[in-house]
Design a protein around this motif. Structure first.
Motif, PDB file in Angstrom:
ATOM      1  N   ALA A 112       0.687  -1.153  -0.060  1.00  0.00           N
ATOM      2  CA  ALA A 112       0.312  -0.107   0.387  1.00  0.00           C
ATOM      3  C   ALA A 112       1.013   1.241  -0.029  1.00  0.00           C
ATOM      4  CB  ALA A 112      -1.077   0.041   1.315  1.00  0.00           C
ATOM      5  N   ALA A 113       1.868   1.171   0.842  1.00  0.00           N
ATOM      6  CA  ALA A 113       2.422   2.602   0.938  1.00  0.00           C
ATOM      7  C   ALA A 113       3.463   2.091  -0.588  1.00  0.00           C
ATOM      8  CB  ALA A 113       3.923   2.326   2.148  1.00  0.00           C
ATOM      9  N   ALA A 114       3.894   1.335  -1.193  1.00  0.00           N
ATOM     10  CA  ALA A 114       4.402   1.562  -2.745  1.00  0.00           C
ATOM     11  C   ALA A 114       3.684   2.149  -3.647  1.00  0.00           C
ATOM     12  CB  ALA A 114       5.462  -0.072  -2.953  1.00  0.00           C
ATOM     13  N   GLY A 115       1.844   1.568  -3.414  1.00  0.00           N
ATOM     14  CA  GLY A 115       1.122   2.661  -4.616  1.00  0.00           C
ATOM     15  C   GLY A 115       0.944   3.606  -4.131  1.00  0.00           C
ATOM     16  N   ARG A 116       0.678   3.642  -3.082  1.00  0.00           N
ATOM     17  CA  ARG A 116       0.731   5.448  -2.868  1.00  0.00           C
ATOM     18  C   ARG A 116       1.799   6.226  -3.223  1.00  0.00           C
ATOM     19  NH1 ARG A 116      -3.032   6.908   1.284  1.00  0.00           N
ATOM     20  NH2 ARG A 116      -4.207   4.931   1.492  1.00  0.00           N
ATOM     21  N   ALA A 117       2.851   5.663  -2.866  1.00  0.00           N
ATOM     22  CA  ALA A 117       4.757   6.826  -3.186  1.00  0.00           C
ATOM     23  C   ALA A 117       4.724   7.204  -4.906  1.00  0.00           C
ATOM     24  CB  ALA A 117       5.894   5.999  -2.320  1.00  0.00           C
ATOM     25  N   GLY A 147      -3.136   2.880  -4.713  1.00  0.00           N
ATOM     26  CA  GLY A 147      -2.623   3.557  -5.578  1.00  0.00           C
ATOM     27  C   GLY A 147      -3.675   3.628  -5.692  1.00  0.00           C
ATOM     28  N   TRP A 148      -4.617   3.745  -5.634  1.00  0.00           N
ATOM     29  CA  TRP A 148      -6.296   4.496  -6.004  1.00  0.00           C
ATOM     30  C   TRP A 148      -6.662   5.180  -5.104  1.00  0.00           C
ATOM     31  CZ3 TRP A 148     -11.143   3.366  -3.422  1.00  0.00           C
ATOM     32  CH2 TRP A 148     -12.003   4.131  -3.896  1.00  0.00           C
ATOM     33  N   ALA A 149      -7.316   6.187  -5.275  1.00  0.00           N
ATOM     34  CA  ALA A 149      -8.057   7.164  -5.158  1.00  0.00           C
ATOM     35  C   ALA A 149      -9.564   6.850  -4.741  1.00  0.00           C
ATOM     36  CB  ALA A 149      -7.587   8.099  -4.107  1.00  0.00           C
ATOM     37  N   PRO A 150     -10.413   7.583  -4.649  1.00  0.00           N
ATOM     38  CA  PRO A 150     -11.242   7.166  -4.327  1.00  0.00           C
ATOM     39  C   PRO A 150     -12.241   8.759  -5.445  1.00  0.00           C
ATOM     40  CG  PRO A 150     -11.820   7.717  -1.971  1.00  0.00           C
ATOM     41  CD  PRO A 150     -10.264   8.301  -2.629  1.00  0.00           C
ATOM     42  N   ALA A 151     -12.681   8.477  -6.692  1.00  0.00           N
ATOM     43  CA  ALA A 151     -13.698   9.052  -7.845  1.00  0.00           C
ATOM     44  C   ALA A 151     -13.751  10.066  -7.530  1.00  0.00           C
ATOM     45  CB  ALA A 151     -14.215   7.508  -8.068  1.00  0.00           C
ATOM     46  N   ARG A 152     -14.082  11.040  -7.965  1.00  0.00           N
ATOM     47  CA  ARG A 152     -14.586  12.550  -8.047  1.00  0.00           C
ATOM     48  C   ARG A 152     -16.045  12.207  -8.679  1.00  0.00           C
ATOM     49  NH1 ARG A 152     -12.129  15.395  -3.930  1.00  0.00           N
ATOM     50  NH2 ARG A 152     -12.619  17.257  -4.798  1.00  0.00           N
ATOM     51  N   LEU A 153     -16.796  13.482  -7.985  1.00  0.00           N
ATOM     52  CA  LEU A 153     -17.368  13.617  -9.325  1.00  0.00           C
ATOM     53  C   LEU A 153     -17.937  15.225  -9.286  1.00  0.00           C
ATOM     54  CD1 LEU A 153     -20.194  13.374 -10.793  1.00  0.00           C
ATOM     55  CD2 LEU A 153     -21.769  13.776  -8.697  1.00  0.00           C
ATOM     56  N   ASP A 163      -4.187  10.251 -10.197  1.00  0.00           N
ATOM     57  CA  ASP A 163      -3.548   9.479 -10.888  1.00  0.00           C
ATOM     58  C   ASP A 163      -2.862   8.063 -11.067  1.00  0.00           C
ATOM     59  OD1 ASP A 163      -4.229  11.581 -12.977  1.00  0.00           O
ATOM     60  OD2 ASP A 163      -2.645  12.765 -12.491  1.00  0.00           O
ATOM     61  N   VAL A 164      -3.171   6.933 -10.893  1.00  0.00           N
ATOM     62  CA  VAL A 164      -2.456   5.770 -11.115  1.00  0.00           C
ATOM     63  C   VAL A 164      -1.701   5.455 -11.867  1.00  0.00           C
ATOM     64  CG1 VAL A 164      -4.629   4.757  -9.967  1.00  0.00           C
ATOM     65  CG2 VAL A 164      -3.824   4.710 -12.296  1.00  0.00           C
ATOM     66  N   ALA A 165      -0.395   4.970 -11.098  1.00  0.00           N
ATOM     67  CA  ALA A 165       0.080   4.614 -12.511  1.00  0.00           C
ATOM     68  C   ALA A 165       0.079   3.600 -13.317  1.00  0.00           C
ATOM     69  CB  ALA A 165       1.915   3.441 -11.187  1.00  0.00           C
ATOM     70  N   GLY A 166       1.104   4.179 -14.639  1.00  0.00           N
ATOM     71  CA  GLY A 166       0.243   3.867 -16.076  1.00  0.00           C
ATOM     72  C   GLY A 166       0.618   1.866 -16.371  1.00  0.00           C
ATOM     73  N   ASP A 480     -12.576   6.237   7.841  1.00  0.00           N
ATOM     74  CA  ASP A 480     -12.870   7.532   8.202  1.00  0.00           C
ATOM     75  C   ASP A 480     -11.658   8.656   8.258  1.00  0.00           C
ATOM     76  OD1 ASP A 480     -15.271   7.595   9.381  1.00  0.00           O
ATOM     77  OD2 ASP A 480     -14.374   7.090  11.568  1.00  0.00           O
ATOM     78  N   VAL A 481     -10.646   7.529   7.384  1.00  0.00           N
ATOM     79  CA  VAL A 481      -9.112   8.283   6.510  1.00  0.00           C
ATOM     80  C   VAL A 481      -8.667   7.340   5.831  1.00  0.00           C
ATOM     81  CG1 VAL A 481      -8.060   8.991   9.579  1.00  0.00           C
ATOM     82  CG2 VAL A 481      -7.636   6.520   8.622  1.00  0.00           C
ATOM     83  N   ASP A 482      -8.025   8.582   4.963  1.00  0.00           N
ATOM     84  CA  ASP A 482      -7.394   8.033   3.875  1.00  0.00           C
ATOM     85  C   ASP A 482      -6.020   7.695   4.411  1.00  0.00           C
ATOM     86  OD1 ASP A 482      -6.153   7.596   1.282  1.00  0.00           O
ATOM     87  OD2 ASP A 482      -6.518   9.576   0.205  1.00  0.00           O
ATOM     88  N   SER A 483      -5.676   6.026   4.137  1.00  0.00           N
ATOM     89  CA  SER A 483      -4.632   5.753   5.308  1.00  0.00           C
ATOM     90  C   SER A 483      -4.440   4.357   4.197  1.00  0.00           C
ATOM     91  CB  SER A 483      -4.303   6.109   6.443  1.00  0.00           C
ATOM     92  OG  SER A 483      -3.175   5.774   7.121  1.00  0.00           O
ATOM     93  N   GLY A 484      -3.067   4.149   4.247  1.00  0.00           N
ATOM     94  CA  GLY A 484      -2.697   2.346   4.208  1.00  0.00           C
ATOM     95  C   GLY A 484      -3.211   1.813   2.867  1.00  0.00           C
ATOM     96  N   VAL A 485      -4.047   1.193   3.399  1.00  0.00           N
ATOM     97  CA  VAL A 485      -4.624  -0.329   2.233  1.00  0.00           C
ATOM     98  C   VAL A 485      -6.049   0.791   1.799  1.00  0.00           C
ATOM     99  CG1 VAL A 485      -3.771  -2.237   1.891  1.00  0.00           C
ATOM    100  CG2 VAL A 485      -6.458  -2.122   3.333  1.00  0.00           C
ATOM    101  N   HIS A 486      -7.036   1.420   2.807  1.00  0.00           N
ATOM    102  CA  HIS A 486      -8.521   2.590   2.476  1.00  0.00           C
ATOM    103  C   HIS A 486      -7.939   3.634   2.411  1.00  0.00           C
ATOM    104  CE1 HIS A 486      -9.820  -1.406   4.591  1.00  0.00           C
ATOM    105  NE2 HIS A 486      -9.590  -0.879   5.962  1.00  0.00           N
TER     106      HIS A 486
END
Length: 506
Positions: A112-117, A147-153, A163-166, A480-486
């Motif tokens: 998860a940390a690698a995906g975020r970084a 490496g993912w974040a919630p979609a936005r409207l 932007d996820v990795a290619g 309630d937080v954006d952290s780790g796998v969540h």
């Protein structure tokens, strides 16, 4: 950003490579290339596994100098980012990620940390940690989720939250392990996207349409009951809970049949609570209690996501999913405390609290599954009770089961998936608290406490003699937080757990 398909979350392309690392890097453009390497407590090569030390050296790095200069933390999920001089080495950024004890939980956190970084990088190469298949799958699942974040409207419609990795290449990993891990993680993200959709967009009919789209894409059978069909079929629980809403309830049935199945193939039915918004009904929630209620259909989102992934994971058993969908609102047609509801099959329930609506819609679906679908195993999943959240907070969920072996199977799958279940008892002495003077049963038992237990006891009344388990995900179903796998919002808790369990059945 491009438009986002909520049912097909945007992910990097993932591939596995045999290596060696130097050859993999040589074939890629280093302009926007990140290399991820794990670090561990020293075994003679500083913070490097001997394999990682050798691979870095062969690729032109100086691992001992890197360790001395940057002192990377080996704690699980800690990252140290080292920017490389242009043109001197075959990568732009080196990400050193702590692997902790290198067990699956720590590897999932490291992934998860690698995906975020590495979000937004054109290309990422990761050296797979030295581990078994479960550990490598945990690393991949963590990387996909992190490496993912919630979609936005936005004004242009749904867009990716980041932007996820290619493209990601995992070196020294089995291709099948990587592919299956990505598919399980994608199911979790599908469930999250549905849970996070605002309730002014997401209503029972909208969820039913999403289910039909999933069925078309995944080769599933699908059937939808509208309000007229529900009335004709005797689904009084769904109709009662949905009666106060301008958007009527729905019941959706999805069916997966594996290739080569016959009458001896086991049949599993999964039932998901699908309250697309919960105001509490006439017993209205306090304002702060309503803020997260767009995620009260997370159980149905998880069931839909699991069915969507069954064929691509070659699940070996028949699986039927039931989505019990309603919106619990307030108007002159809303159901009342003290009403008596007649469920599918004829059991009557006295309504003790209109804010305990989830078990009412689940009762209809469970009774239907028992009477009409003849499952070998019946499992429901629901954001059901605040009592479960109080008992276990956000990190794990209670599991209730009529069969000890089934409970153990689900808990083992949860440990593998990083979605922990804790066994709770079906305390028979508490059953008397559900007695009613005017109906077969009351759906709450306020006189004894143990709200999660009494809710499970109520549901048990509708499963006949089936092997049955109930997962109360009110705690871990939301972050309630954006952290780790969540990411912040719905977590999709239970999707990977149920897929792991189903994959292991035969």
């Amino acid at each position: 950003m491009p438009a986002e398909d909520l049912l097909a979350p945007t992910l990097p392309s993932w591939t596995a490579a045999d290596g060696p690392l130097a050859d993999v890097l040589a074939d890629l453009d280093p302009t926007d290339l990140a290399l991820v390497v794990g670090v561990v407590d020293g075994d003679g090569d500083g913070p490097w596994e001997s394999r990682a030390h050798a691979a870095l050296t062969e690729a032109g790095f100086a691992p001992d100098e890197l360790a001395e200069t940057h002192e990377p933390s080996t704690a699980a999920g800690a990252t140290t980012t080292v920017r490389m001089p242009r043109g001197e080495l075959p990568v732009r950024v080196l990400v050193l990620v702590g692997l902790g004890d290198a067990g699956p939980a720590d590897l999932r956190a490291a992934g998860a940390a690698a995906g975020r970084a590495t979000r937004g990088r054109a290309q990422v190469v990761a050296l797979a940690p030295s581990s078994d298949e479960a550990g490598q799958a945990a690393f991949v699942e963590g990387a996909v989720l992190g490496g993912w974040a919630p979609a936005r409207l936005t004004g242009g419609g749904w867009t990716s939250g980041s932007d996820v990795a290619g493209a990601v290449v995992l070196v020294d990993a089995e291709g099948d392990v990587v592919e299956r891990a990505v598919r399980r993680a994608r199911a979790t993200l599908l469930a999250r996207n549905l849970a996070n959709t605002p309730s002014n967009i997401k209503n029972p009919a909208w969820m039913a349409r999403q289910a039909c789209t999933v069925a078309s894409r995944a080769g599933l059978d699908v059937k939808v009951w509208d309000e007229k069909a529900l009335a004709a079929g005797g689904f009084g629980g769904l109709l009662a809970v949905g009666g106060g809403s301008a958007t009527p309830p729905r019941l959706v049935q999805l069916g997966y049949t594996p290739k080569g199945s016959d009458d001896s193939t086991p049949h599993v039915v999964l039932v998901g609570k699908g309250i697309t918004f919960d105001s509490g009904g006439l017993q209205v929630k306090p304002a702060e209690g309503m803020l997260a209620m767009k995620t009260d259909m997370s159980g149905s989102a998880v069931v839909l996501a699991v069915l969507a992934a069954c064929r691509e994971l070659d699940v070996p058993v028949r699986v039927t999913g039931l989505l019990a969908l309603a919106e619990n609102m307030v108007d002159g047609a809303a159901y009342r405390p003290g009403d008596v509801v007649t469920h599918f099959g004829g059991t009557t329930t006295e309504i003790g609290n209109t804010d305990a609506e989830g078990r009412i819609v689940l009762a209809d679906a469970l009774a239907y599954a028992d009477a009409e679908l003849d499952p070998d195993v019946l499992v429901d999943i629901a954001t059901l009770t605040g009592a479960a959240r109080v008992a276990l907070a956000r990190s794990m969920a209670p599991v209730y089961a009529t069969d000890g072996e089934l409970s153990e199977e689900l808990r083992a799958a949860g440990e593998t998936a990083g979605e922990t279940l804790w066994p709770f008892p079906l305390v028979q002495a508490y059953r008397q608290a559900l007695e009613s003077d005017v109906a077969d049963i009351n759906h709450i038992g306020p006189s004894v406490g143990g709200g999660s237990i009494t809710a499970a006891l109520f549901l048990r009344e509708f499963v006949g003699e089936r092997r049955w388990a109930h997962l109360d995900i009110a705690g871990p179903g939301r972050s309630d937080v954006d952290s780790g796998v969540h990411g912040k919002g719905g977590t999709g808790f239970g999707a990977r757990l149920l897929l792991r369990w189903l994959e292991g059945l035969s």
